[in-house]
Write a protein that holds these residues in place. Sequence first.
Motif, short mmCIF file in Angstrom:
data_model
loop_
_atom_site.label_atom_id
_atom_site.label_comp_id
_atom_site.label_asym_id
_atom_site.label_seq_id
_atom_site.Cartn_x
_atom_site.Cartn_y
_atom_site.Cartn_z
N THR A 121 9.48 -9.47 -85.40
CA THR A 121 8.14 -10.00 -86.31
C THR A 121 7.32 -8.87 -86.95
O THR A 121 7.07 -9.15 -88.15
CB THR A 121 7.09 -10.67 -85.18
N ALA A 122 7.08 -7.69 -86.46
CA ALA A 122 6.21 -6.77 -87.08
C ALA A 122 6.75 -5.41 -86.57
O ALA A 122 7.27 -5.29 -85.33
CB ALA A 122 4.89 -6.91 -86.94
N ASP A 123 6.90 -4.42 -87.33
CA ASP A 123 6.98 -2.86 -86.80
C ASP A 123 5.70 -2.17 -86.93
O ASP A 123 5.00 -2.20 -88.04
CB ASP A 123 8.01 -2.34 -87.77
N LEU A 124 5.22 -1.74 -85.93
CA LEU A 124 3.80 -1.40 -85.81
C LEU A 124 3.70 -0.09 -85.59
O LEU A 124 2.83 0.64 -85.90
CB LEU A 124 2.99 -1.92 -84.35
N GLY A 125 4.79 0.63 -86.09
CA GLY A 125 4.97 2.14 -86.37
C GLY A 125 5.21 3.08 -85.18
O GLY A 125 5.44 2.40 -83.94
N PRO A 126 5.39 4.29 -85.19
CA PRO A 126 5.64 5.10 -84.08
C PRO A 126 4.69 5.58 -83.13
O PRO A 126 3.39 5.37 -83.30
CB PRO A 126 6.16 6.38 -84.79
N ILE A 127 5.19 5.54 -81.72
CA ILE A 127 4.28 6.27 -80.75
C ILE A 127 5.14 7.02 -79.96
O ILE A 127 6.33 6.87 -79.69
CB ILE A 127 3.55 4.78 -79.92
N ASN A 128 4.39 8.07 -79.20
CA ASN A 128 5.18 8.94 -78.24
C ASN A 128 5.14 8.44 -76.87
O ASN A 128 4.04 8.02 -76.35
CB ASN A 128 4.72 10.24 -78.36
N ILE A 129 5.99 8.58 -75.95
CA ILE A 129 6.10 8.24 -74.73
C ILE A 129 6.29 9.65 -74.18
O ILE A 129 7.22 10.25 -74.27
CB ILE A 129 7.33 7.32 -73.99
N GLY A 130 5.07 10.34 -73.87
CA GLY A 130 4.96 11.89 -73.29
C GLY A 130 5.23 12.54 -74.73
O GLY A 130 4.37 12.15 -75.82
#
Length: 227
Positions: A121-130
């Motif tokens: 539906t949507a690509d909300l962008g990058p995020i880091n896990i640690g």
Amino acid sequence: MKFLTIALLVLLSVSASLASNCFETTGYSTNFTATGFNSILPSTNGAALSFFEAGTINVDFTKQQMAVTFDIILTGSMVLGQLYAFGANQTMYVVNIDANGATCTKLPLNIPIPTSFPNITADLGPINIGKFQTEVLEIVENGSQQKVLYDLQNCAVVSSYMINDPSQAPGVTTVNFLNFENTPAPISLPSICTNPSMSIKSNNRHISKSSVITGPKSIQQLLRPFF
């Protein structure tokens, strides 16, 4: 434990490279852990459940086969078992494991086997896990909301966070995917399901209450929005 097991993705557009490089596959296999608080699942008719589940999921889109192992902890009880589903003959086998050993029940197939990964539906962008980078993919379907953390470099689902429909009581389910492989592994029935003398009849009270009706919760929750 209801079949929730396979939480991934569903919607409309993400980059062409993501769709072609990662989602054009014949299936996947993974270990998982799932934690639900006040979760409302498709097979509970609106009843909320809180649980912890760990297991494995193996799905073959092309052959229409699925295998799941599940270990579910509910308040005051634990359910261990396996599920094998085959689209070709619309049959599934549920293995129940308890203190007395293991039994297998053959049943009509009543859960969906995915044919492909869903649209996004949507690509909300990058995020880091640690310090590990993932992409946040959003899925909204039939009122349900889900955010999936996806590893674009290795084509792997990392984690999924689902919330109940706003019209329902608040509740959440979080699923973590471990050792995710973007391809299915071979699926075969255990001997207990192929040897009639080892199979239990479907009218057995214990198996019908603990496995057939309550089977893997994660599977249901996971499959619900995406396939």
